[in-house]
Write a protein that holds these residues in place. Structure first.
Motif, mmCIF file in Angstrom:
data_model
loop_
_atom_site.group_PDB
_atom_site.id
_atom_site.type_symbol
_atom_site.label_atom_id
_atom_site.label_comp_id
_atom_site.label_asym_id
_atom_site.label_seq_id
_atom_site.Cartn_x
_atom_site.Cartn_y
_atom_site.Cartn_z
ATOM 1 N N GLY A 77 -6.119 -8.161 12.439
ATOM 2 C CA GLY A 77 -7.397 -7.531 12.154
ATOM 3 C C GLY A 77 -7.475 -7.012 10.746
ATOM 4 N N LEU A 78 -8.261 -5.935 10.613
ATOM 5 C CA LEU A 78 -8.448 -5.292 9.316
ATOM 6 C C LEU A 78 -8.069 -3.821 9.475
ATOM 7 N N HIS A 79 -7.342 -3.271 8.497
ATOM 8 C CA HIS A 79 -6.770 -1.936 8.636
ATOM 9 C C HIS A 79 -7.004 -1.130 7.357
ATOM 10 N N ILE A 80 -7.147 0.195 7.540
ATOM 11 C CA ILE A 80 -6.934 1.121 6.426
ATOM 12 C C ILE A 80 -5.761 2.008 6.817
ATOM 13 N N VAL A 81 -4.910 2.331 5.838
ATOM 14 C CA VAL A 81 -3.673 3.059 6.093
ATOM 15 C C VAL A 81 -3.650 4.325 5.263
ATOM 16 N N ALA A 82 -3.335 5.437 5.916
ATOM 17 C CA ALA A 82 -3.197 6.725 5.230
ATOM 18 C C ALA A 82 -1.726 7.079 5.129
ATOM 19 N N VAL A 83 -1.286 7.508 3.943
ATOM 20 C CA VAL A 83 0.094 7.957 3.734
ATOM 21 C C VAL A 83 0.129 9.460 4.002
ATOM 22 N N CYS A 84 0.703 9.830 5.148
ATOM 23 C CA CYS A 84 0.733 11.237 5.567
ATOM 24 C C CYS A 84 2.014 11.949 5.156
ATOM 25 N N GLY A 85 2.989 11.221 4.706
ATOM 26 C CA GLY A 85 4.237 11.801 4.237
ATOM 27 C C GLY A 85 5.011 10.761 3.460
ATOM 28 N N LYS A 86 5.732 11.214 2.435
ATOM 29 C CA LYS A 86 6.487 10.271 1.613
ATOM 30 C C LYS A 86 7.649 11.018 0.986
ATOM 31 N N ARG A 87 8.834 10.529 1.226
ATOM 32 C CA ARG A 87 10.009 11.211 0.685
ATOM 33 C C ARG A 87 11.098 10.199 0.372
ATOM 34 N N ALA A 88 11.835 10.509 -0.654
ATOM 35 C CA ALA A 88 12.979 9.675 -1.042
ATOM 36 C C ALA A 88 14.232 10.238 -0.412
ATOM 37 N N THR A 89 15.096 9.350 -0.002
ATOM 38 C CA THR A 89 16.368 9.793 0.584
ATOM 39 C C THR A 89 17.445 8.795 0.234
ATOM 40 N N GLY A 90 18.643 9.295 0.028
ATOM 41 C CA GLY A 90 19.768 8.408 -0.197
ATOM 42 C C GLY A 90 20.196 7.780 1.113
ATOM 43 N N ALA A 91 20.499 6.519 1.092
ATOM 44 C CA ALA A 91 20.904 5.842 2.318
ATOM 45 C C ALA A 91 22.201 6.433 2.846
ATOM 46 N N GLY A 92 22.149 6.839 4.099
ATOM 47 C CA GLY A 92 23.358 7.343 4.727
ATOM 48 C C GLY A 92 23.841 8.675 4.199
ATOM 49 N N MET A 93 22.989 9.460 3.604
ATOM 50 C CA MET A 93 23.402 10.742 3.045
ATOM 51 C C MET A 93 23.747 11.709 4.171
ATOM 52 N N LEU A 94 24.868 12.382 4.039
ATOM 53 C CA LEU A 94 25.299 13.362 5.031
ATOM 54 C C LEU A 94 24.680 14.715 4.717
ATOM 55 N N SER A 95 24.371 15.460 5.760
ATOM 56 C CA SER A 95 23.900 16.826 5.575
ATOM 57 C C SER A 95 25.091 17.727 5.267
ATOM 58 N N ALA A 96 24.812 18.963 4.851
ATOM 59 C CA ALA A 96 25.887 19.918 4.568
ATOM 60 C C ALA A 96 26.724 20.177 5.815
ATOM 61 N N PRO A 146 -9.170 -1.584 2.693
ATOM 62 C CA PRO A 146 -8.920 -2.406 3.888
ATOM 63 C C PRO A 146 -7.850 -3.473 3.642
ATOM 64 N N ILE A 147 -6.958 -3.616 4.617
ATOM 65 C CA ILE A 147 -5.833 -4.564 4.530
ATOM 66 C C ILE A 147 -6.013 -5.611 5.629
ATOM 67 N N ARG A 148 -6.012 -6.870 5.254
ATOM 68 C CA ARG A 148 -6.198 -7.960 6.226
ATOM 69 C C ARG A 148 -4.843 -8.415 6.757
ATOM 70 N N THR A 149 -4.750 -8.498 8.079
ATOM 71 C CA THR A 149 -3.573 -9.070 8.732
ATOM 72 C C THR A 149 -4.059 -10.068 9.780
ATOM 73 N N GLU A 150 -3.159 -10.755 10.420
ATOM 74 C CA GLU A 150 -3.542 -11.706 11.457
ATOM 75 C C GLU A 150 -4.161 -11.005 12.654
ATOM 76 N N ALA A 175 0.831 -1.209 0.000
ATOM 77 C CA ALA A 175 0.000 0.000 0.000
ATOM 78 C C ALA A 175 0.858 1.248 0.000
ATOM 79 N N ALA A 176 1.934 1.260 0.799
ATOM 80 C CA ALA A 176 2.795 2.437 0.889
ATOM 81 C C ALA A 176 3.498 2.713 -0.430
ATOM 82 N N GLU A 177 3.830 1.658 -1.161
ATOM 83 C CA GLU A 177 4.493 1.837 -2.454
ATOM 84 C C GLU A 177 3.531 2.401 -3.500
ATOM 85 N N GLN A 178 2.272 1.986 -3.458
ATOM 86 C CA GLN A 178 1.327 2.344 -4.510
ATOM 87 C C GLN A 178 0.634 3.672 -4.263
#
Length: 447
Positions: A396-415, A390-394, A378-381
């Motif tokens: 229960g049943l869930h709906i998930v809202a994506v409230c933020g999404k950002r790409a980042t380089g692994a281990g990227m240093l700040s300035a 609704p998403i079924r898990t062991e 769900a997070a990818e799409q």
């Protein structure tokens, strides 16, 4: 001009120092350590071996390093690194002890010269050395009294105090003299950030390092032999961090060799090639480079692709894994009805809170790759602000809202992190050049 004069053969000196090391280990605490200990009745001193006398191991600009000083420093290296002395590695321990003592004499001589010329204090006081010891004690989960008592019982307290005094005084002088003059330009920082971005898809390695400077230890062959012996000792249990602190010529020695996360191109090509073949938890063989030899411990490794971070909120209905289809269908109808009322992440919890039997909450930030498979899909799409079906898990049943999404380089240093790293890299390079110039200008005789 550097003048090195060998008066006795290395083998003979090694035998004499081995005997002296054994003699001082069997004797009561060293003289300078004993002076600090409470007065106690003393047993008769053990008889000294016949023919064993103290003499000058080296002379640095007319200042003597005695064989007693050398033996005490050898004992300190053994005590703090866990390296077990043997006939094979004793010459290396002796050489490293002598190199460190020579460097300390040169540093103290230079610091005293500066103090006289500029009329201010640089050399650390006893109180400041006590603070360094207290920090070391805390790192070993001991009180200062317990720590110094242990060091005193091993006869190495005096030698460690002088080592700490030299290190802290020299670092203070280098940073005070050159730190305010160093300017890390925006172009330098941006160049590192751009390189970092360009290499984001490459593997990244979390490493610790030991670097033996060939010029400092007496040539590439000596450095290779010494590195091979250190690898053997670490394979037998000597802690990498302790070995790095005492033997490494790198600026990372102070932090136990920790170089953090690196990408290909930050280290010499020979090191990059070795890292490609290593697995996390593995210790490298000695890696010769142009000016010395590296030993690398690969702590972790990760793919360099940029990761995606999501901030999720959810509304859930608890259902057992074996709930009948009718219960699952009823829960799904409830969640779809709630989803229709939600306008976004801002009112999700408020809307869900008006319904009985629903649980709502903020799941926080996480990398998509670390999510449970159902949530990960769900997070990818979904885009930011969208809510899942609704998403079924062991659980229960869930709906998930994506409230933020950002790409980042692994281990990227700040300035700011890049600026700090460049600052200390340049400061370390200045310190090495300073010491090289002091050695070249000095008269050093080994006996």
């Amino acid at each position: 001009m550097l003048s090195v004069r060998s008066v006795r053969g290395r083998a003979a000196c090694g035998v004499a120092l081995a005997a002296l090391l054994a003699a001082t280990a069997a004797a009561p605490a060293a003289a300078q350590d004993a002076a600090e200990a409470p007065a106690q009745p003393q047993a008769p001193a053990p008889a000294q071996p016949q023919g064993l006398t103290e003499y000058a191991a080296a002379v640095v600009n007319d200042e003597i390093i005695s064989t007693y000083d050398l033996a005490q420093r050898m004992r300190l290296l053994i005590a703090t690194t866990g390296v077990q002395p043997s006939e094979q590695n004793l010459p290396q321990i002796q050489q490293q002890a002598l190199v460190s003592l020579v460097d300390e004499r040169l540093q103290f001589q230079e610091l005293r010269r500066v103090e006289q010329e500029q009329d201010f204090s640089i050399i650390a006081t006893d109180e400041e050395v006590d603070e360094e010891l207290a920090e070391m004690a805390a790192g070993n989960n001991m009180t200062p009294e317990q720590f110094t008592s242990m060091l005193r019982s091993q006869g190495v307290l005096g030698s460690l105090r002088e080592q700490l005094r030299a290190q802290s005084s020299w670092q203070r002088w280098i940073q005070g003299r050159y730190g305010s003059r160093l300017r890390i330009g925006d172009d330098q920082i941006n160049a590192v950030l751009e390189q970092q971005q360009a290499q984001a898809s490459k593997p990244q390695y979390q490493i610790s390092e030991v670097f033996l400077d060939a010029n400092r230890v007496g040539g590439m062959e000596v450095a290779l032999q010494g590195a091979a012996q250190l690898v053997t000792q670490m394979q037998q249990g000597a802690p990498f961090q302790a070995v790095a602190r005492q033997f490494s010529a790198s600026a990372t020695a102070a932090s136990g060799g920790d170089a953090g996360w690196i990408t290909p191109g930050e280290m010499p090509a020979e090191v990059d090639q070795a890292l490609e073949q290593m697995r996390p938890g593995q210790l490298s063989r000695p890696i010769p480079v142009s000016d010395g030899v590296y030993i690398i411990y690969l702590r972790d490794k990760r793919a360099g692709e940029g990761s995606t971070i999501v901030n999720l909120k959810q509304v859930a209905v608890g259902l057992p894994a074996d709930a009948p289809p009718s219960a699952v269908e009823a829960a799904q109808t409830r969640l779809l009805a709630v989803r229709a009322k939600i306008t976004g992440c801002g009112d999700l919890e408020q809307v869900a809170g008006q319904e009985t039997g629903l649980v709502a909450g903020d799941l926080g930030e996480a990398e998509i790759a670390d999510l449970a498979p159902a949530f990960r899909q769900a997070a990818e799409q979904l885009e930011e602000g969208q809510i899942s079906d609704p998403i079924r898990t062991e659980a229960g049943l869930h709906i998930v809202a994506v409230c933020g999404k950002r790409a980042t380089g692994a281990g990227m240093l700040s300035a700011e992190q890049v600026e700090r790293r460049l600052f200390f890299q340049q400061l370390g390079l200045i310190a090495r050049r300073y010491m090289r110039d002091l050695r070249n200008a000095a008269t050093i005789e080994t006996r």
